[in-house]
Structure formats: structure tokens, C-alpha cells
Design a protein around this motif. Structure first.
Motif, short mmCIF file in Angstrom:
data_model
loop_
_atom_site.label_atom_id
_atom_site.label_comp_id
_atom_site.label_asym_id
_atom_site.label_seq_id
_atom_site.Cartn_x
_atom_site.Cartn_y
_atom_site.Cartn_z
N GLY A 1 0.89 -1.32 -0.06
CA GLY A 1 -0.09 0.06 -0.31
C GLY A 1 0.83 1.25 -0.08
O GLY A 1 0.28 2.32 0.25
N LEU A 2 2.07 1.00 -0.29
CA LEU A 2 2.96 2.07 -0.23
C LEU A 2 3.28 2.91 -1.69
O LEU A 2 4.14 3.57 -1.84
CB LEU A 2 4.31 1.99 0.62
N GLY A 3 2.76 2.46 -2.89
CA GLY A 3 3.13 2.91 -4.09
C GLY A 3 2.85 4.27 -4.54
O GLY A 3 3.90 4.73 -4.90
N SER A 4 1.97 4.85 -4.04
CA SER A 4 1.72 6.28 -4.19
C SER A 4 2.78 6.78 -3.33
O SER A 4 3.33 8.14 -4.00
CB SER A 4 0.23 6.67 -3.82
N LEU A 5 2.74 6.53 -2.15
CA LEU A 5 3.84 7.26 -1.22
C LEU A 5 5.42 7.24 -2.24
O LEU A 5 6.12 8.13 -2.25
CB LEU A 5 3.90 6.80 0.10
N PHE A 6 5.67 5.99 -2.77
CA PHE A 6 7.11 5.77 -3.09
C PHE A 6 7.09 6.48 -4.35
O PHE A 6 8.19 7.22 -4.58
CB PHE A 6 7.29 4.49 -3.49
N HIS A 7 6.33 6.75 -5.13
CA HIS A 7 6.30 7.36 -6.42
C HIS A 7 5.70 8.76 -6.48
O HIS A 7 5.97 9.41 -7.51
CB HIS A 7 5.26 6.62 -7.65
N LYS A 8 5.42 9.37 -5.26
CA LYS A 8 5.03 10.62 -5.03
C LYS A 8 4.22 11.07 -6.01
O LYS A 8 3.94 12.25 -6.53
CB LYS A 8 6.39 11.52 -5.12
N ARG A 9 2.98 10.14 -6.47
CA ARG A 9 1.81 10.58 -6.99
C ARG A 9 0.63 9.38 -6.70
O ARG A 9 1.06 8.26 -6.32
CB ARG A 9 1.97 10.68 -8.62
N ASP A 10 -0.32 9.82 -7.03
CA ASP A 10 -1.61 8.62 -6.86
C ASP A 10 -1.53 7.72 -8.09
O ASP A 10 -1.61 8.23 -9.21
CB ASP A 10 -2.99 9.59 -6.93
N ILE A 11 -1.16 6.70 -7.62
CA ILE A 11 -0.99 5.46 -8.75
C ILE A 11 -2.28 4.73 -8.99
O ILE A 11 -2.44 3.95 -9.87
CB ILE A 11 0.33 4.68 -8.52
N VAL A 12 -3.31 4.87 -7.79
CA VAL A 12 -4.38 4.18 -7.86
C VAL A 12 -5.30 4.25 -9.31
O VAL A 12 -5.76 3.19 -9.88
CB VAL A 12 -5.30 4.20 -6.72
N PRO A 13 -5.39 5.40 -10.05
CA PRO A 13 -6.13 5.35 -11.32
C PRO A 13 -5.28 4.42 -12.28
O PRO A 13 -6.01 3.74 -13.22
CB PRO A 13 -6.13 6.77 -11.54
N GLU A 14 -4.11 4.58 -12.46
CA GLU A 14 -3.24 3.64 -13.26
C GLU A 14 -3.51 2.08 -13.12
O GLU A 14 -3.70 1.52 -13.97
CB GLU A 14 -1.88 4.03 -13.05
N LEU A 15 -3.51 1.70 -11.69
CA LEU A 15 -3.98 0.28 -11.26
C LEU A 15 -5.33 -0.20 -11.64
O LEU A 15 -5.64 -1.22 -12.31
CB LEU A 15 -3.82 0.11 -9.92
N ALA A 16 -6.32 0.80 -11.44
CA ALA A 16 -7.42 0.53 -11.77
C ALA A 16 -7.93 0.27 -13.22
O ALA A 16 -9.00 -0.38 -13.56
CB ALA A 16 -8.45 1.88 -11.32
N GLU A 17 -7.04 0.61 -14.25
CA GLU A 17 -7.13 0.36 -15.47
C GLU A 17 -6.77 -1.10 -15.68
O GLU A 17 -7.51 -1.54 -16.78
CB GLU A 17 -6.08 1.10 -16.37
N CYS A 18 -6.31 -1.86 -15.10
CA CYS A 18 -5.86 -3.15 -15.38
C CYS A 18 -5.84 -4.32 -14.22
O CYS A 18 -5.17 -5.44 -14.33
CB CYS A 18 -4.61 -3.13 -16.04
N ILE A 19 -6.15 -3.77 -12.92
CA ILE A 19 -6.12 -4.55 -11.83
C ILE A 19 -7.50 -5.13 -11.49
O ILE A 19 -8.36 -3.65 -11.02
CB ILE A 19 -5.27 -3.99 -10.53
N ASP A 20 -8.06 -5.90 -11.05
CA ASP A 20 -9.44 -6.40 -10.67
C ASP A 20 -9.61 -6.47 -9.14
O ASP A 20 -10.69 -6.07 -8.79
CB ASP A 20 -9.74 -7.72 -11.22
N ALA A 21 -8.71 -6.64 -8.60
CA ALA A 21 -8.48 -6.97 -7.11
C ALA A 21 -6.99 -6.62 -6.34
O ALA A 21 -5.96 -6.77 -7.11
CB ALA A 21 -9.01 -8.28 -6.77
N LEU A 22 -7.20 -6.03 -5.41
CA LEU A 22 -5.91 -5.43 -4.66
C LEU A 22 -6.00 -6.35 -3.40
O LEU A 22 -6.97 -6.30 -2.54
CB LEU A 22 -5.83 -3.83 -4.15
N SER A 23 -4.92 -6.90 -2.59
CA SER A 23 -4.66 -7.44 -1.50
C SER A 23 -3.61 -6.60 -0.75
O SER A 23 -2.49 -6.37 -1.10
CB SER A 23 -4.22 -8.72 -1.33
N ILE A 24 -4.14 -5.82 0.20
CA ILE A 24 -3.25 -4.79 0.89
C ILE A 24 -3.04 -5.26 2.11
O ILE A 24 -3.66 -5.49 3.16
CB ILE A 24 -3.80 -3.50 1.06
#
Length: 215
Positions: free
Chosen positions: A117-140
Motif C-alpha cells: 500500500g505504499l506505491g503512491s508514497l514511493f512514486h510521489k503521486r496517486d497511482i491508483v487510477p493507473e492500477l484501476a485500468e488493469c487490476i481487478d483486485a487488490l490485497s493490501i
């Protein structure tokens, strides 16, 4: 520059060792993109001398490109899901992750991402919209009900990690159909009911895991 935990110490491997870029557990195909991580969790087997899951050795001597991974998947519809998960944090290899996930979705496959759950913190931007294009489920992996317990067990390298995880859960729940949030029963000081309440308040579906059970 954001810091990342280094690879586990390089080891002597047999001459016939080959990296497992994909591995099968039950009817799910797992994609092993990296063994680097933003956390150094005390309960993680890789910090205790093992990088094996269900008979699969996940130590990586090199990090795979999407060109190397995609041919190993074949027809993604053969599997119940294609899961991005190894002993590292897949979102550290975001470009490769997205390229492979888009390819899987384009061929009718289902995708899931296991993440700290630290991807947005690491990349210093909201990465969730990019993930939402191609990820059906998240396990955090939430792992704790408060910051001090999280620091004790997860030992993050990035400041602000605990609030970032909580924000990521809430944001992901807005855009991704299935968001599962976990904590481990058996870790000292971890309050499972409190973790469940925190997860559900942010739109996540809570799943309790058990200490030392992997895969």
C-alpha cells in the motif's frame, strides 16, 4: 530520492538455478517482479533465511522485463487469476507491472495485486487510477491498528508510511472493484478487531492472516 530496502544478501546458488519469474499455487499464477521492498518486516521469511513459498524459490538474481514475463504466462484465461506477488513490493516496478497487467486484461484474464500500500508514497503521486485500468483486485497488507505497532513490525524506510497505507486503502476502494485488507493474527500487540474496523471504515474487505502461514 525515495529509499528502498536492498535485495536480500546475495547467495551462492547452484549452477542450474534459474529465477522463478512466474510460479503456480493452486490455480493462480503468480508473477515475481522484484525482491526489493519499502519495508523490512520482522515476520517476513526473507529476513529469516528463506525465500521459498510452497516449494518455489523466489530469490531473484535479475529483475525481469515485461518481455520476459509475458511469454511465461501464455493464455491467462487458464488461471483463476494472475497475481503480482513475490517477496518484494510489485509497485516498485510499476511500469513493468502495468504492462504485464494490461496484457493479461487484454486477453481476458483476471488480475490481482498483493501490495504493502505504499506505491503512491514511493512514486510521489496517486497511482491508483493507473492500477484501476488493469487490476481487478487488490490485497493490501495493513498489519497493524496504529502507527507504533506498524513501526515495530514493518520497519518502513519511508516516513509517513502508516498514514499512507490507510489513505491508499480508502483511495483504492473508490476505484477498484475488490479491495482486501489484511493483518496477521499472532503478531505481538496487533489488535485484529481494530484492524478490521479500520479497514472497513475505509471501504476495504478485511481478511485475517495467520503468523508463519505463507502462500
Amino acid at each position: 530520492m525515495s529509499r528502498v530496502r536492498p535485495n536480500p544478501a546475495r547467495r551462492e546458488t547452484p549452477a542450474d538455478h534459474s529465477d522463478s519469474y512466474v510460479y503456480l499455487i493452486r490455480n493462480s499464477l503468480y508473477v515475481n517482479l522484484t525482491d526489493r521492498c519499502t519495508l523490512a518486516c520482522g515476520f517476513c521469511p526473507k529476513h529469516n533465511g528463506s525465500m521459498e513459498v510452497k516449494g518455489h524459490e523466489l530469490y531473484l538474481s535479475t529483475l525481469p522485463s515485461h518481455e520476459e514475463v509475458i511469454p511465461l504466462i501464455g493464455d491467462p484465461k487458464r488461471y483463476s487469476e494472475v497475481v503480482f506477488c513475490g517477496y518484494g513490493e510489485p509497485t516498485l516496478r510499476l511500469k513493468t507491472l502495468l504492462r504485464v497487467a494490461r496484457w493479461v486484461k487484454g486477453r481476458g484474464g483476471r488480475t490481482r495485486l498483493n501490495t504493502d500500500g505504499l506505491g503512491s508514497l514511493f512514486h510521489k503521486r496517486d497511482i491508483v487510477p493507473e492500477l484501476a485500468e488493469c487490476i481487478d483486485a487488490l490485497s493490501i497488507s495493513l498489519n497493524a491498528q496504529d502507527e507504533s505497532t506498524y513501526q515495530q513490525h514493518c520497519r518502513p524506510s519511508l516516513s509517513g508510511s502508516y498514514p499512507a497505507v490507510k489513505a491508499f486503502i480508502a483511495r483504492a476502494s473508490e476505484l477498484i472493484p475488490e479491495v482486501y485488507v489484511s493483518a496477521i493474527n499472532g503478531l505481538e500487540g496487533v489488535d485484529i478487531p481494530a484492524c478490521k474496523a479500520l479497514s472497513e471504515a475505509r471501504g476495504g474487505i478485511f481478511r485475517e492472516r495467520q503468523l508463519d502461514v505463507v502462500g
